[in-house]
Write a protein that holds these residues in place. Sequence first.
Motif, PDB file in Angstrom:
ATOM      1  N   PHE A  95       0.832  -1.202   0.000  1.00 55.28           N
ATOM      2  CA  PHE A  95       0.000   0.000   0.000  1.00 55.28           C
ATOM      3  C   PHE A  95       0.871   1.258   0.000  1.00 55.28           C
ATOM      4  O   PHE A  95       1.864   1.324   0.714  1.00 55.28           O
ATOM      5  N   THR A  96       0.468   2.255  -0.768  1.00 52.93           N
ATOM      6  CA  THR A  96       1.220   3.509  -0.848  1.00 52.93           C
ATOM      7  C   THR A  96       1.041   4.314   0.442  1.00 52.93           C
ATOM      8  O   THR A  96       0.094   4.086   1.201  1.00 52.93           O
ATOM      9  N   PRO A  97       1.925   5.303   0.672  1.00 54.65           N
ATOM     10  CA  PRO A  97       1.771   6.164   1.857  1.00 54.65           C
ATOM     11  C   PRO A  97       0.458   6.964   1.851  1.00 54.65           C
ATOM     12  O   PRO A  97      -0.051   7.308   2.911  1.00 54.65           O
ATOM     13  N   GLN A  98      -0.096   7.237   0.680  1.00 52.67           N
ATOM     14  CA  GLN A  98      -1.337   8.010   0.575  1.00 52.67           C
ATOM     15  C   GLN A  98      -2.580   7.117   0.518  1.00 52.67           C
ATOM     16  O   GLN A  98      -3.681   7.586   0.235  1.00 52.67           O
ATOM     17  N   TYR A  99      -2.445   5.847   0.809  1.00 55.58           N
ATOM     18  CA  TYR A  99      -3.532   4.871   0.688  1.00 55.58           C
ATOM     19  C   TYR A  99      -4.786   5.308   1.435  1.00 55.58           C
ATOM     20  O   TYR A  99      -4.721   5.813   2.552  1.00 55.58           O
ATOM     21  N   ARG A 100      -5.948   5.073   0.783  1.00 58.06           N
ATOM     22  CA  ARG A 100      -7.275   5.295   1.365  1.00 58.06           C
ATOM     23  C   ARG A 100      -8.128   4.083   1.076  1.00 58.06           C
ATOM     24  O   ARG A 100      -7.975   3.444   0.033  1.00 58.06           O
ATOM     25  N   GLN A 101      -9.048   3.776   1.985  1.00 59.22           N
ATOM     26  CA  GLN A 101      -9.923   2.620   1.791  1.00 59.22           C
ATOM     27  C   GLN A 101     -11.334   2.958   2.252  1.00 59.22           C
ATOM     28  O   GLN A 101     -11.511   3.596   3.292  1.00 59.22           O
ATOM     29  N   ARG A 102     -12.304   2.507   1.468  1.00 61.14           N
ATOM     30  CA  ARG A 102     -13.710   2.631   1.865  1.00 61.14           C
ATOM     31  C   ARG A 102     -14.279   1.226   1.980  1.00 61.14           C
ATOM     32  O   ARG A 102     -14.274   0.463   1.005  1.00 61.14           O
ATOM     33  N   TYR A 139      -7.010  -7.310 -13.635  1.00 60.95           N
ATOM     34  CA  TYR A 139      -6.118  -6.150 -13.737  1.00 60.95           C
ATOM     35  C   TYR A 139      -6.366  -5.505 -15.096  1.00 60.95           C
ATOM     36  O   TYR A 139      -6.434  -6.196 -16.104  1.00 60.95           O
ATOM     37  N   ASP A 140      -6.484  -4.180 -15.112  1.00 69.50           N
ATOM     38  CA  ASP A 140      -6.615  -3.435 -16.361  1.00 69.50           C
ATOM     39  C   ASP A 140      -5.864  -2.114 -16.182  1.00 69.50           C
ATOM     40  O   ASP A 140      -6.409  -1.138 -15.663  1.00 69.50           O
ATOM     41  N   GLY A 141      -4.590  -2.117 -16.567  1.00 71.01           N
ATOM     42  CA  GLY A 141      -3.754  -0.942 -16.339  1.00 71.01           C
ATOM     43  C   GLY A 141      -3.619  -0.687 -14.849  1.00 71.01           C
ATOM     44  O   GLY A 141      -3.195  -1.556 -14.103  1.00 71.01           O
ATOM     45  N   SER A 142      -4.046   0.492 -14.407  1.00 71.38           N
ATOM     46  CA  SER A 142      -3.957   0.828 -12.988  1.00 71.38           C
ATOM     47  C   SER A 142      -5.208   0.429 -12.206  1.00 71.38           C
ATOM     48  O   SER A 142      -5.303   0.701 -11.010  1.00 71.38           O
ATOM     49  N   LYS A 143      -6.140  -0.211 -12.867  1.00 72.51           N
ATOM     50  CA  LYS A 143      -7.384  -0.631 -12.199  1.00 72.51           C
ATOM     51  C   LYS A 143      -7.292  -2.100 -11.796  1.00 72.51           C
ATOM     52  O   LYS A 143      -6.693  -2.926 -12.484  1.00 72.51           O
ATOM     53  N   TYR A 144      -7.909  -2.425 -10.656  1.00 70.75           N
ATOM     54  CA  TYR A 144      -7.912  -3.778 -10.114  1.00 70.75           C
ATOM     55  C   TYR A 144      -9.308  -4.056  -9.577  1.00 70.75           C
ATOM     56  O   TYR A 144      -9.943  -3.181  -8.982  1.00 70.75           O
ATOM     57  N   ALA A 145      -9.791  -5.263  -9.775  1.00 68.69           N
ATOM     58  CA  ALA A 145     -11.066  -5.687  -9.200  1.00 68.69           C
ATOM     59  C   ALA A 145     -10.955  -7.160  -8.831  1.00 68.69           C
ATOM     60  O   ALA A 145     -10.241  -7.922  -9.490  1.00 68.69           O
ATOM     61  N   ASP A 146     -11.665  -7.518  -7.791  1.00 72.49           N
ATOM     62  CA  ASP A 146     -11.717  -8.942  -7.453  1.00 72.49           C
ATOM     63  C   ASP A 146     -12.940  -9.231  -6.613  1.00 72.49           C
ATOM     64  O   ASP A 146     -13.605  -8.340  -6.101  1.00 72.49           O
ATOM     65  N   ARG A 147     -13.221 -10.521  -6.520  1.00 76.36           N
ATOM     66  CA  ARG A 147     -14.213 -11.054  -5.589  1.00 76.36           C
ATOM     67  C   ARG A 147     -13.495 -12.165  -4.856  1.00 76.36           C
ATOM     68  O   ARG A 147     -12.934 -13.073  -5.474  1.00 76.36           O
ATOM     69  N   ALA A 177     -10.271  -1.257  -7.029  1.00 85.41           N
ATOM     70  CA  ALA A 177      -9.093  -0.584  -6.502  1.00 85.41           C
ATOM     71  C   ALA A 177      -8.321   0.118  -7.602  1.00 85.41           C
ATOM     72  O   ALA A 177      -8.514  -0.134  -8.791  1.00 85.41           O
ATOM     73  N   GLU A 178      -7.420   0.977  -7.156  1.00 87.40           N
ATOM     74  CA  GLU A 178      -6.495   1.657  -8.043  1.00 87.40           C
ATOM     75  C   GLU A 178      -5.079   1.321  -7.592  1.00 87.40           C
ATOM     76  O   GLU A 178      -4.776   1.341  -6.398  1.00 87.40           O
ATOM     77  N   LEU A 179      -4.230   0.998  -8.569  1.00 91.17           N
ATOM     78  CA  LEU A 179      -2.834   0.685  -8.309  1.00 91.17           C
ATOM     79  C   LEU A 179      -1.967   1.888  -8.661  1.00 91.17           C
ATOM     80  O   LEU A 179      -2.186   2.553  -9.666  1.00 91.17           O
ATOM     81  N   ALA A 180      -0.979   2.143  -7.816  1.00 92.12           N
ATOM     82  CA  ALA A 180       0.009   3.196  -8.092  1.00 92.12           C
ATOM     83  C   ALA A 180       0.966   2.689  -9.168  1.00 92.12           C
ATOM     84  O   ALA A 180       1.012   1.485  -9.454  1.00 92.12           O
ATOM     85  N   PRO A 181       1.750   3.577  -9.787  1.00 95.18           N
ATOM     86  CA  PRO A 181       2.704   3.148 -10.812  1.00 95.18           C
ATOM     87  C   PRO A 181       3.687   2.063 -10.333  1.00 95.18           C
ATOM     88  O   PRO A 181       4.161   1.258 -11.131  1.00 95.18           O
ATOM     89  N   ASP A 182       3.950   2.014  -9.013  1.00 97.44           N
ATOM     90  CA  ASP A 182       4.870   0.992  -8.500  1.00 97.44           C
ATOM     91  C   ASP A 182       4.182  -0.344  -8.216  1.00 97.44           C
ATOM     92  O   ASP A 182       4.806  -1.284  -7.741  1.00 97.44           O
ATOM     93  N   GLY A 183       2.864  -0.451  -8.491  1.00100.43           N
ATOM     94  CA  GLY A 183       2.139  -1.711  -8.347  1.00100.43           C
ATOM     95  C   GLY A 183       1.460  -1.915  -7.010  1.00100.43           C
ATOM     96  O   GLY A 183       0.777  -2.925  -6.809  1.00100.43           O
ATOM     97  N   ARG A 184       1.589  -0.953  -6.081  1.00 97.12           N
ATOM     98  CA  ARG A 184       0.927  -1.074  -4.783  1.00 97.12           C
ATOM     99  C   ARG A 184      -0.465  -0.441  -4.859  1.00 97.12           C
ATOM    100  O   ARG A 184      -0.746   0.410  -5.692  1.00 97.12           O
ATOM    101  N   SER A 244      -3.247   2.098  -4.081  1.00 99.27           N
ATOM    102  CA  SER A 244      -3.354   3.475  -3.615  1.00 99.27           C
ATOM    103  C   SER A 244      -4.759   3.763  -3.077  1.00 99.27           C
ATOM    104  O   SER A 244      -4.943   4.678  -2.280  1.00 99.27           O
ATOM    105  N   ARG A 245      -5.729   2.980  -3.514  1.00 95.86           N
ATOM    106  CA  ARG A 245      -7.115   3.149  -3.054  1.00 95.86           C
ATOM    107  C   ARG A 245      -7.856   1.834  -3.247  1.00 95.86           C
ATOM    108  O   ARG A 245      -7.693   1.174  -4.266  1.00 95.86           O
TER     109      ARG A 245
END
Length: 130
Positions: free
Chosen positions: A29-36, A70-78, A99-106, A108-109
Motif C-alpha cells: 500500500f502507498t503512503p497516501q492509501y485510502r480505503q472505503r 487487472y486493467d492498467g492501474s485498475k484492479y477488481a476482485d471477488r 481498486a487503483e494501483l500506483a505506478p509501483d504496483g501497490r 493506492s485506493r
Amino acid sequence: MTRTGIKAALTDLLFSRDITVREAADRHFTPQYRQRTDGQWADRAEFLQHITHLRDVVAGGHVQVHEELYDGSKYADRHTAHITKKDGSAVSMEVYVFAELAPDGRFSRIEETTLMLQGDEADRNLGSAR
C-alpha cells in the motif's frame, strides 16, 4: 512493475506474523492509501489501526480469490476471507473490491463491500473494526 493483489496483501497483513503490520502495509500500500469499506472511509493510519486490531483477534485463515482482474492501474476482485478467531470461532466474508494501483504496483485506493457468510452478528463489522 510487480503488481500486488488482494490475496498477497491480506496474507501478509493478517496471517504472516513474521513481518510487522507496517512492513506488510509498506509492501502492498502507498503512503497516501485510502480505503472505503461498506461506505466508511479510512486513511492509511486508520487502516493500520484496523489491521492491528484484527491481528489481536485473528488466529489464522486464508483468502480464496474467485475472480481477479487487472486493467492498467485498475484492479477488481471477488474473494472470500476465511478467518479463525483466537476464541476459536470462524468467520467467512465475501468481499467485492474495486481498486487503483500506483505506478509501483501497490494499492493506492480500495473501495470494497462485504457480505458475511458465516459468523456471529458481532462479527459483521470485522471488515472495518478498529
